[in-house]
Every structure is written in C-alpha cells, then in structure tokens.
Enzyme design. Sequence first.
Site, PDB file in Angstrom:
ATOM      1  N   GLU A  81      72.453  30.036  19.887  1.00 59.19           N
ATOM      2  CA  GLU A  81      72.402  28.742  19.204  1.00 59.19           C
ATOM      3  C   GLU A  81      72.838  27.617  20.138  1.00 59.19           C
ATOM      4  OE1 GLU A  81      72.954  28.008  14.707  1.00 59.19           O
ATOM      5  OE2 GLU A  81      74.916  27.567  15.590  1.00 59.19           O
ATOM      6  N   LYS A 130      66.125  24.929   7.553  1.00 62.52           N
ATOM      7  CA  LYS A 130      66.700  24.587   6.248  1.00 62.52           C
ATOM      8  C   LYS A 130      65.773  23.663   5.467  1.00 62.52           C
ATOM      9  CE  LYS A 130      71.531  25.020   7.752  1.00 62.52           C
ATOM     10  NZ  LYS A 130      72.810  24.301   7.973  1.00 62.52           N
ATOM     11  N   HIS A 171      71.276  56.631  23.669  1.00 64.39           N
ATOM     12  CA  HIS A 171      70.348  57.456  22.905  1.00 64.39           C
ATOM     13  C   HIS A 171      69.336  56.594  22.163  1.00 64.39           C
ATOM     14  CE1 HIS A 171      72.855  61.010  23.631  1.00 64.39           C
ATOM     15  NE2 HIS A 171      73.880  60.192  23.473  1.00 64.39           N
TER      16      HIS A 171
END
Length: 536
Positions: A325, A458, A354
């Site tokens: 950000e 938003k 793994h």
Amino acid sequence: MEELVIITSWARFKEYLYYDQEMELLLDISRMDFSTEFLMEMNEPMRDVYHQIQLMEKGAVANPDEGRMVGHYWLRNPDLAPSAEIAQDIKGTLREILGFVEQIHEGRIQGENGEPFRNLLLVGVGGSILGPRFVADALASPRDKMKAFFIDNGDPDGIDRVLGQIGEELKATLCIIISKSGGTVETRNGMLEVRKAYEDIGLSFPGHAVAITQRGSRLDKLSQREGWLRTFPMWDWVGGRTSLLSAVGLLSLALQGIDIGELLQGARDCDQRTRRPDILANPGALLALMWYYSTQGQGGKQMVVLPYKDRLELFTKYLQQLIMESLGKEKNLKGETVHQGMTVYGNKGSSDQHSYLQQLLEGPDNFFVTFIEVLKDRQAFSAYMEDNSTSGEYLQAFLLGTREALTQKGRESLTITVKEVNAYTIGVLIALFERAVSIYALLVGINAYHQPAVEMGKKAAGQAIQLKNNIVQFLKSHPGKKFSVPELALAIQEEEHQEMLFKLLLHLTINTEHGVNMEPGHPWSESRFFVDGPIS
C-alpha cells in the site's frame, strides 16, 4: 559457478553483516548480488534521504497529496514531535490506555451485568487490525489476561464463526471498534453485526464498547452520544498501516497482557539506529537499498518473506499492506507515471519448502527472498529427534538448506535474524520495515503515505450497492414479472453494467432477504429474475 563462490564468500559475509548486540539483530545482505560500487554510488542519494527523514521527523509535510505530516516515529518517542501539544497528546493517550487497562484487569470496569471482562473483540479492517492481530498472535501465551478475537472483513459467515467461538462469553467481552474516519464500511457493518449480537442476549452494546477513532469523526460522535465506555484518539498524521504503536495496537495488546513498554522500546531503539548516516551502520538503509538494488529503482519485483517461526506467520500479511500500500503507486511526486511497487507474499518456513519452493528454484527469476530467522527454539529444553539433533536444529537446517539451494540456482536472498520472539524484538522488526519503506519511497520519489487507488475501490463498491438497490426497487415495483439482464439494464438505464447486474442478481437469489428469484436460463446468462407477485 565462479560468481556464486564470490557471492557466498566468508569475506563478503563479514563485510556486509549488520549486527547490533543490544537489539540482538543481525541483517545479512551478502547473498544479494550487488557490487561494492553500488553502495558507494548510493552514498550521494542517501545523503538527501537522510535529510528528508530529518525534516519529516521534525514535522514537515511528508504526505503532500493530503497536506499531512507523517508522525508514526513520534509514537515511540513523543519528545521528537514538532510541538509540545502533540507530544503531550501522545503521552497523555498512553497514560489513559494504561489506566483503563488497569481498571479492566482489576475488575473496576465490568460488563453491563457485572461480569469482569475476559475477552477482547476487535472490529476493524486493513491497517487498523492487521498489526494488532499479528502481534497478538505472535506474543500470545497461556498467561494472557484476556483472549483476543478479531472481525476484520465484513464476511457474514466469518462474523458468525467468531461470535460462535465467543459464544456465551459475549457478556464478558469488551468490543473495540477501530476506524480513523468513522465511516469505513466494513468496520461499520462489523460494528452493527456485533451490536445486534449483544442486543440479542439482552445487553447494551455501548456498555461493552470502546472506540478508537479521530476526534470529531462519525464514530467519535456516536460513542460520545451513546456513552461508550471509552474513546481513544487516532491522529491524521498517522496512517492506518503505521498505526500499530498508537492506541490502535497498544490498547488491545496491553489488555491482552503484553508488555507494550518493551514493544515501544524496541521500536525506539531501532529508529535510533536507522537514523545513522552511515549505510553499513544503518539496518533500515541496508534493507531499503537491497530493495532498490533488486528492483533497479523501477519496482515490479517480488519479495518472498519466509519467517521460520510459527509465531511470525502473520508477519507476512502485515508486511503486505505496509509495503504494497505504501510503495504501489502509479505516479511519482513529479506527477510522472512510474507504476512503482513491490509484491510481497509468503507463508512460513519450512511449510513453503513443500509448496512453492519448487518454483522459486526453477521458475522465473523475478523475486528475492527475505528469510527471518529466530535463534531461540522454545522456552523449555528440547529433546533429540534423530541424528543427535532437536526439532529446532532441523528447522534451522531447513532454512540454511533452502538458502543454499537458492544461491546454487543463482537466486538472491537476505536474512534477518533475531534472538527470540518477544515484545522488544517485535518492536524492532516493525520499526525496521517501517523505516525501509520510508527510505525506499524517498529514493524513488513517491508518496508512501496515501492510497488513492484504495479510495477508488471504495467508491466503486458504493456504486455497486446503489445499483443493487435500483434492481431490487425495480423488481419489487413489477411483482411477478420476469426480466432478463438486458431488459433490466435497459429499464434502469445501466446498459454498460450488465455483467455487474448479473453478478448482483445471482447473489440476491441465493440470499433471500430481498425476495428476488431466478428462472434458470440456457445458457445461464439468459436466466430471468423476478420478485413474487401477490397470491391471487
């Protein structure tokens, strides 16, 4: 192969190893393939960086897009603040936090029905909760004075799961609502869901609620109007992703029983080291310069964070927001398009050996690895497994083996080592990466302290809600009549949003609150939607 021998030489390791005995911190950058000339060339631009950092810490506007100071460094050393008023506000807030925590722990502040508070429920999103959640998990112990729970996404099923885990203990749960603006939708929805849960068991939400917000915000006004237990401040000069050492993190961590004084001390000590104008004596500068070297100052590189400690599993999530950000920006401070950024991902060692180690070794060479090593295995004595070795010795061997394998494949890495995971070292790590972010942003000329693209998301979400409401209103005004997506789009004048309309309608038909139904079509996109009409 000759180059690899040079990269991993003992002499190179000794030359570039940063070690701080007091902080018990080691930073090994020797397996990043930079040249001696690179660090010499960076001396000149770093002089300007140090100057800019001094100005920022003295209160210069460091977030020009929003006209704000950037003061998270003052949180652990208030005497650095540019005014006595700010310094006293920070100190006063810390005193209020400690006083409130003491009253909660001693049972002088209780739940509405006289139950002492035994649990914490934090409601927030993004930076306001990632940091507290990471530290709460990293430092959790059976000795914790309160158990912490988190609602951080607005997912109804996720909220139900958390409230189900709390169960009947909700009456003994202190709820902390964290929102700087007081208008963040995810946090508001979480608060309303939790409020209903308290009301469903006959309890008043305000009698169990604390707000952490900016003075004068919608949340601040609500908490004052309803008489919540307490309200603590956030300041406009602290961004969410750097707010952990404000009331945002300190309140809940102190309630949990964590030594926030040690947390602040670790950050304060690391800040002091990362102000040094000597690159080799400054761990924040070394870390940022490795990012700059790897990205060539252009961004676009991936950093794989591998903490070899279960307690640090959430550290990668925390770093994702702090770094991505802050550094993911379309334009620089000159207004030029640069598309800066550095992708952060990772889980923990040795789980990743793994999972995606195969790609790290043989896939695209578009990354570098940051290993985080913790020397202390456990508090108790360790038994031997096989080969005269403990499980902790095996874990370190996996780290060293993975690092060696990467080097043999010509893949770069750096290693951060701490003695153990405690409040002090967590403070050190937080401050180290915060400073590296600041330095890198200054080197490439971007504003690390705003996030305009987040606001775009938003805004688009708000438009989606409005579109959903228009759909529901139209269908309810034509009960019993079935419409295809193109017909609906034309009727409500949203032809350009037909795909979004379809997605919204699918969600409406699965969740029955609005009474929207679907007549499946063939193909699926030709389905028709309706609200039942009156029964004749």
